[in-house]
Design a protein around this motif. Structure first.
Motif: not given
Length: 122
Positions: A64-66, A69-73, A87-90
């Motif tokens: 889920e975290l990955t 992080e991909e969406k964030l990127r 925020v979600a990743a954090e």
């Protein structure tokens, strides 16, 4: 030549520990067996293994975290608002750390309980 005189006096300076003894010697002088101390430290340091079920839960969270992080990127590259993803990743990272820490504490307690039982049955 001046150089030979300068190097003669500086020999004590080259060892920052001076006449430090190896810790085995220091412990032995206090009647302590260094190898026993090391074993005790190793036991404390060796982290109990996660059960298969705990492993799976941790892996799921990692996935889920990955994904976050991909969406964030992606948001970053397309210059889209990325604050939500950050925020979600954090939060997911925090959740993952808490989960792993909880499992380790639990497993450590169980292992210590098992060890205590083993000592009593001897």
């Amino acid at each position: 030549g001046k150089s030979s005189g300068a190097s003669g006096g500086g020999s004590s300076k080259s060892n920052p520990f001076g006449a430090a003894k190896p810790r085995e010697e220091v412990l032995a002088s206090k009647g302590i067996d260094a190898s026993l101390v090391d074993k005790r430290v190793e036991r404390k340091a060796s982290v109990p293994r996660l059960t298969a079920d705990q492993d799976r839960q941790v892996e799921d969270l990692r996935k889920e975290l990955t994904e976050i992080e991909e969406k964030l990127r992606e948001a970053n590259e397309m210059e889209l608002p990325e604050e939500d993803f950050r925020v979600a990743a954090e939060e997911k990272r925090e959740e993952l750390n808490e989960l792993v820490k909880g499992f380790h504490d639990l497993n450590l307690k169980e292992r210590n309980a098992r060890d205590a039982e083993r000592r009593e049955t001897r």
